[in-house]
Design an enzyme around this catalytic site. Sequence first.
Site: not given
Length: 547
Positions: A185, A328, A439, A444
């Site tokens: 990754t 992944e 936030k 959000w």
Amino acid sequence: MRGLMQDRPLTLPHVFHRAEQLFGHKTLVTATANGRTRTTIADWAGRVRRLATALDELGLTADGRVGTFCWNTDRHLELYMAAPCTGRVLHTLNIRLFPEQLVYIVEHAEDEIVFVDRSLLPLLVPLIDKMPTVRRYIVIDDGADVPVPDDDRFGDYEELLAASEPFSGRFRVDDENSAAAMCYTSGTTGNPKGVVYSHRSSVLHSYFTMAADGPALSERDTILPVVPMFHANAWGLPYGALMAGSNLVFPGPNMTPDAILDLLSSEKVTVTGGVPTIWMGALPKLAEHDLSSLRTILCGGSAVPRSLSEAYRKAIGVPMLQAWGMTETSPIATMGVLHSEHDALDDDAKADIRARQGVPVPLVELRIVDPESGEEQPWDDRATGEVQAAGPWIASEYYRGEGGGAQFTEDGWLRTGDVATVDPSGYVRLVDRTKDLVKSGGEWISSVELENEIMAHPAVAEAAVIGIPHEKWVERPLACVVVKPGESVTQEELLEFLTPRVAKWWLPDAVEFIDEVPKTSVGKFSKKTLRDKFSGYRIDAPDVTGG
């Protein structure tokens, strides 16, 4: 009662033998420093057979890790097949990683040998004494004027193949669940983590790339993978192209917009794929090239701005085909194809659908889960939650158990870290990464959606939004904006442009004009770099939240 079908393993030797037997006349083109090289699948397959013998003669262990430090080339494709078809594990090394990360993943994977393009030697040679597991470095001469170290550990790729007899039998891997390839990754926090692809997952993903509601690769196609072959196996395009019998065009080291567009035009490419930043750079030059052969531009790696897709549709008649996934997920998990229910929509409404990340592809299951309560959320296009994925080409854990179980649920689903909403037809719309949401006052704000609206301004080339501390609202959005060459725009003009497009409390409290949005090693916006750069930033602009 058992089914009475033959139990044949799904392994990559089938992909190789199919390409060799059926499509030997198809072509492979590679752009090099000395011009383009051309070969056929038949000649390429003969070299793969020589390379397979060479891997045995080099004394690699039965499942030894074979590192590649290479550009997108036909030579790299030889390694793509020779390593897994002999039971070894292909380990593509990201050439854009920091040196410490590169050393870490080579040691963590225990690479026994590394094949390296000559032009990339300056990046690798200073690190070799820190990589004790690597016994040999084999240099692939790509025409670069770079000296090769006078060191017994270094060998020449062409000499290696010339000294090896071609393997004459059929490659065989008995266990479809054995490792075929691995990719680490490119996470911006902590050490990279190893994702290990099996033969089974690679073959199934290759079959998917031929699906009509997927990339739809076919024998008639000529495919140019711009996405690096070290990035999640170039989104499966190399294996998919070999299975389908497509021609392949490789860009080599020259990844400039002019070079890419010239290849697309002169080689009559029909399918290509790359991250949004590649296509942003190419956009101003589209009119200079004949791209009439192009039918699909696969785009992913980060959310594709609606404005970018529409700009391509208007310029050449081909919008972006958005895909979503990650290392992944092998990587394709959703595709932004339009369904029959969208046929009656006008162009503007269709653009809205294409701006979503699309529907789950066959064999992949998705759910969205509230990260705090753990409850699965409805597909009503309103509820948001973390995207979790399951399927035969979705990782079940990281190599050596790195990262613990934090990214995998108790019932075996992958926690992607992406936050999304899904409409009743299954179309995913990414809202943000869990770590990139802003936030503000307990509510959000999606940095991704705000970025897309900012990039819709005709003077804006790139935009990234980060959250910065605010005494009253905890966090507020800061917009980091790159202006197109020859254009100009002020903070006030941007805010005026955004006012009718987003909620008032979403409006950035400040705009910083920067030369370039920093990128990760795979071309995504690096929010971490921006957060580090603007740490301690203080808002002087008036409060625009409206309370």
